[in-house]
Design an enzyme around this catalytic site. Structure first.
Site, PDB file in Angstrom:
ATOM      1  N   GLN A 114       0.834  -1.206   0.000  1.00 28.96           N
ATOM      2  CA  GLN A 114       0.000   0.000   0.000  1.00 28.96           C
ATOM      3  C   GLN A 114       0.862   1.247   0.000  1.00 28.96           C
ATOM      4  O   GLN A 114       1.650   1.467   0.923  1.00 28.96           O
ATOM      5  CB  GLN A 114      -0.897  -0.016   1.238  1.00 28.96           C
ATOM      6  CG  GLN A 114      -1.727   1.247   1.435  1.00 28.96           C
ATOM      7  CD  GLN A 114      -2.676   1.124   2.609  1.00 28.96           C
ATOM      8  OE1 GLN A 114      -3.695   0.482   2.526  1.00 28.96           O
ATOM      9  NE2 GLN A 114      -2.319   1.745   3.722  1.00 28.96           N
ATOM     10  N   GLY A 115       0.731   2.088  -1.026  1.00 36.62           N
ATOM     11  CA  GLY A 115       1.497   3.321  -1.133  1.00 36.62           C
ATOM     12  C   GLY A 115       0.661   4.532  -0.765  1.00 36.62           C
ATOM     13  O   GLY A 115       0.177   5.253  -1.657  1.00 36.62           O
ATOM     14  N   TYR A 116       0.481   4.746   0.521  1.00 34.55           N
ATOM     15  CA  TYR A 116      -0.291   5.899   1.014  1.00 34.55           C
ATOM     16  C   TYR A 116       0.624   6.918   1.701  1.00 34.55           C
ATOM     17  O   TYR A 116       0.845   8.008   1.213  1.00 34.55           O
ATOM     18  CB  TYR A 116      -1.359   5.431   2.001  1.00 34.55           C
ATOM     19  CG  TYR A 116      -2.678   4.985   1.394  1.00 34.55           C
ATOM     20  CD1 TYR A 116      -2.801   4.648   0.048  1.00 34.55           C
ATOM     21  CD2 TYR A 116      -3.815   4.875   2.186  1.00 34.55           C
ATOM     22  CE1 TYR A 116      -4.003   4.232  -0.491  1.00 34.55           C
ATOM     23  CE2 TYR A 116      -5.028   4.452   1.651  1.00 34.55           C
ATOM     24  CZ  TYR A 116      -5.117   4.128   0.314  1.00 34.55           C
ATOM     25  OH  TYR A 116      -6.316   3.716  -0.212  1.00 34.55           O
ATOM     26  N   SER A 117       1.140   6.560   2.875  1.00 34.51           N
ATOM     27  CA  SER A 117       1.861   7.514   3.719  1.00 34.51           C
ATOM     28  C   SER A 117       3.134   8.033   3.043  1.00 34.51           C
ATOM     29  O   SER A 117       3.798   7.325   2.285  1.00 34.51           O
ATOM     30  CB  SER A 117       2.236   6.869   5.056  1.00 34.51           C
ATOM     31  OG  SER A 117       1.094   6.538   5.804  1.00 34.51           O
ATOM     32  N   SER A 149       4.469  -1.535   4.278  1.00 36.01           N
ATOM     33  CA  SER A 149       4.603  -2.938   4.684  1.00 36.01           C
ATOM     34  C   SER A 149       4.700  -3.836   3.451  1.00 36.01           C
ATOM     35  O   SER A 149       3.992  -3.631   2.463  1.00 36.01           O
ATOM     36  CB  SER A 149       3.393  -3.367   5.524  1.00 36.01           C
ATOM     37  OG  SER A 149       3.253  -2.550   6.668  1.00 36.01           O
ATOM     38  N   GLU A 232     -10.379  -1.719   6.182  1.00 33.77           N
ATOM     39  CA  GLU A 232      -9.125  -2.177   6.787  1.00 33.77           C
ATOM     40  C   GLU A 232      -9.332  -2.914   8.095  1.00 33.77           C
ATOM     41  O   GLU A 232      -8.509  -3.734   8.482  1.00 33.77           O
ATOM     42  CB  GLU A 232      -8.194  -0.976   6.996  1.00 33.77           C
ATOM     43  CG  GLU A 232      -6.798  -1.368   7.428  1.00 33.77           C
ATOM     44  CD  GLU A 232      -5.852  -0.182   7.463  1.00 33.77           C
ATOM     45  OE1 GLU A 232      -4.654  -0.412   7.651  1.00 33.77           O
ATOM     46  OE2 GLU A 232      -6.306   0.966   7.314  1.00 33.77           O
ATOM     47  N   SER A 357      -3.164   8.140  13.689  1.00 33.08           N
ATOM     48  CA  SER A 357      -2.841   8.420  15.084  1.00 33.08           C
ATOM     49  C   SER A 357      -4.104   8.590  15.928  1.00 33.08           C
ATOM     50  O   SER A 357      -5.198   8.834  15.405  1.00 33.08           O
ATOM     51  CB  SER A 357      -1.989   9.695  15.187  1.00 33.08           C
ATOM     52  OG  SER A 357      -2.776  10.829  14.849  1.00 33.08           O
TER      53      SER A 357
END
Length: 377
Positions: A114-117, A149, A232, A357
């Protein structure tokens, strides 16, 4: 809520347990295990009838998750593809995208990350700066993602990128599918070594990397990305809780064996609270799965519950160990090895940060559920 396992569920449990006993071995790589699961029809239980392997009701999906965790089976390499991307493709993807990507996931042959952050866009995902430029029928992606990850093992990455020049926040974003094996250094994966000594996460650099598909259409990436995040914390959260249960049991045994609880009523109280809170989390997860009606606050409540709980568990593990928790065989040499409970404590410091968070989760609950005024920016 009445959440009982009926006769069909118990028969499904026997099938799942028997299959795991027959096929689970220690001499198989994790990728080979994914393919074994796919061949057995155990991937995609929650997908709709046109796309998955064997079909399973919601309670049977819970049964499979429980049996998988209790069998001590390996952590899934295919989790992101099966539980995040696949339902997203079913909800937002084209028939052609579903036909192209779902079979590989169901067979356990294609792994995803997953390429989000990004370094400047973690919990505040809408501030991301990775860009994608139209190039013929596809896109060229340039930017950096972090805390990715399984990036070192993945064949594909779904990337949220900005495709509209000059756009801001959640506007002008597109959900792209990017193959990880590209020539010429277009994608560089670098493991991130953590204070626990492990490297579960990676940073990924894209330098004109080719993206072959846009899910949901150009400019609709925010809607697709938020739809994915809502998926998720589904049945897979019950697997996580079974893991928590096993961690708690080991810590309780350590407390009893060391005599730490004999003369410390506060410690005994904290252990009992951990047990009670874990049971509460389980029933809350089952209630949510069983039909909370798309409550927009449910995922955030779940994240707040388990993040703080797991962090407190790591603190308890260190308290029981006392001064010995700060040392160990070779603990402070350059190649030190931590034991299981030391890794638990260090890794759990991040539980209230990653995946959104605590502050962000409370804002979501306040604004989307309670209807309070939005935070000033």
């Amino acid at each position: 809520m009445d959440f009982e396992f009926g006769p069909e569920d118990q028969a499904f449990r026997r099938d799942a347990r028997g299959w795991l006993e027959d096929h689970l071995t220690t001499d198989r790589t994790r990728l080979a295990w994914e393919r074994e699961l796919g061949a057995g029809g155990w991937i995609g239980l929650g997908w709709d009838a046109d796309h998955g392997n064997r079909r399973a009701t919601l309670t049977q999906q819970v049964v499979w998750a429980e049996e998988y965790a209790r069998a001590g089976a390996p952590a899934r390499l295919g989790h992101i593809g099966e539980n995040l991307l696949a339902p997203t493709l079913i909800a937002y993807g084209s028939k052609e995208q579903q036909a192209r990507f779902l079979p590989g996931i169901a067979r356990g042959e294609e792994l995803w990350c997953q390429g989000y952050s990004e370094p400047g866009a973690g919990s505040d995902l809408a501030s991301l700066r990775t860009v994608a430029v139209k190039d013929g029928t596809g896109y060229r992606v340039t930017g950096q993602k972090i805390w990715t990850s399984l990036a070192a093992d993945a064949h594909w990455c779904f990337v949220l990128a900005r495709t509209e020049p000059g756009s801001g926040r959640h506007h002008g974003l597109t959900f792209l599918l990017v193959p990880m094996d590209q020539p010429g250094g277009r994608i560089d994966v670098r493991p991130i070594r953590q204070m626990s000594g492990t490297s579960e996460f990676n940073e990924v650099f894209f330098d004109g990397a080719e993206a072959v598909e846009a899910v949901g259409g150009e400019g609709n990436g925010w809607q697709v990305a938020m739809g994915l995040l809502a998926l998720e914390r589904g049945v897979s959260t019950l697997v996580q809780q079974i893991g928590f249960e096993e961690e708690l049991a080991r810590i309780v045994r350590a407390a009893v064996d060391s005599g730490a609880v004999d003369d410390d009523p506060v410690l005994r109280d904290r252990l009992v609270r951990q047990w009670a809170e874990l049971r509460t989390m389980r029933w809350n997860a089952l209630r949510t799965l069983g039909g909370s009606g798309g409550d927009p606050g449910a995922p955030s409540v779940a994240k707040l519950l388990w993040g703080g709980w797991h962090q407190r568990l790591g603190e308890l593990a260190m308290r029981i160990r006392g001064a010995a928790a700060a040392s160990g065989p070779g603990a402070w040499t350059p190649s030190y090895e931590l034991d299981e409970q030391q890794r638990l404590f260090l890794f759990s410091r991040a539980d209230t940060i990653y995946g959104g968070s605590d502050e962000i989760q409370r804002n979501i609950i306040a604004e989307r559920v309670l209807g309070l005024p939005r935070e000033l920016r």
